[in-house]
Write an enzyme that holds these catalytic residues in place. Sequence first.
Site, mmCIF file in Angstrom:
data_model
loop_
_atom_site.group_PDB
_atom_site.id
_atom_site.type_symbol
_atom_site.label_atom_id
_atom_site.label_comp_id
_atom_site.label_asym_id
_atom_site.label_seq_id
_atom_site.Cartn_x
_atom_site.Cartn_y
_atom_site.Cartn_z
ATOM 1 C CG ASP A 91 83.360 -5.049 -1.908
ATOM 2 O OD1 ASP A 91 82.394 -5.687 -1.463
ATOM 3 O OD2 ASP A 91 84.199 -4.480 -1.179
ATOM 4 C CG ASP A 134 80.674 -2.148 3.186
ATOM 5 O OD1 ASP A 134 80.254 -1.191 3.826
ATOM 6 O OD2 ASP A 134 79.956 -3.122 2.853
ATOM 7 C CG ASP A 172 87.898 -3.368 0.083
ATOM 8 O OD1 ASP A 172 86.896 -4.065 -0.209
ATOM 9 O OD2 ASP A 172 88.089 -2.915 1.226
#
Length: 219
Positions: free
Chosen positions: A11, A13, A169
Amino acid sequence: MTRTPRLVLFDLDGTLADTAPDLAATANRMREVRGLAPLPYAELRPLASHGARGLIGRALGVGPDDARFGELREEFFVTYERALCVHSRLFEGMQAVLARIEAAGRWGIVTNKMARFTAPLIEQLGLSNRAACVVSGDTTAHAKPHPAPLLHALSLCGAVAGDAIYVGDDLRDVQAGAAAGLRTVAVRYGYLGEGLPIEQWGADVIVDTPLRLLALIER
């Protein structure tokens, strides 16, 4: 997780890069033009992985069901586009992780961030010529938690799910990775959102720092 991955998908960000400072600054600029005081960074950071929707909701109290949301979202996009890599950086230790992966395999990016932001951001971060694939939130017909973006990334790289891991996250990252058949890694150093605690996401592994990822790729 016992098998060494040939492909590591990240991922963007909150996982690969710490982009929250610029995202939070965008939300606070929107407050500023409305005569509102800035919100503390610590209040905005957990929402960074949810992009405009989460940040507008917190900064201005307007959700997607509100008639004003579409106009505010475009204002957010335009404002962010002008300054999307002022303070954004790779997380500490991530350069070493990428270098180790490149020595033995490949890595790519699968993000819900729209391509209009993903492309210039990864270019300014110096990653454009290093990633084996980049799949943005509008690359496929569905965004995460749907598995389509990850399946597309596997196809672009000529890889199979059993040879890859997905690192993220957010709960959506784990859900998408699992649905695509990938092993999943959740990162405690990321933004994490305000929902279920990371221990309840169902990830195969949880790591506290980027460098802890090395234990998964150096077997």
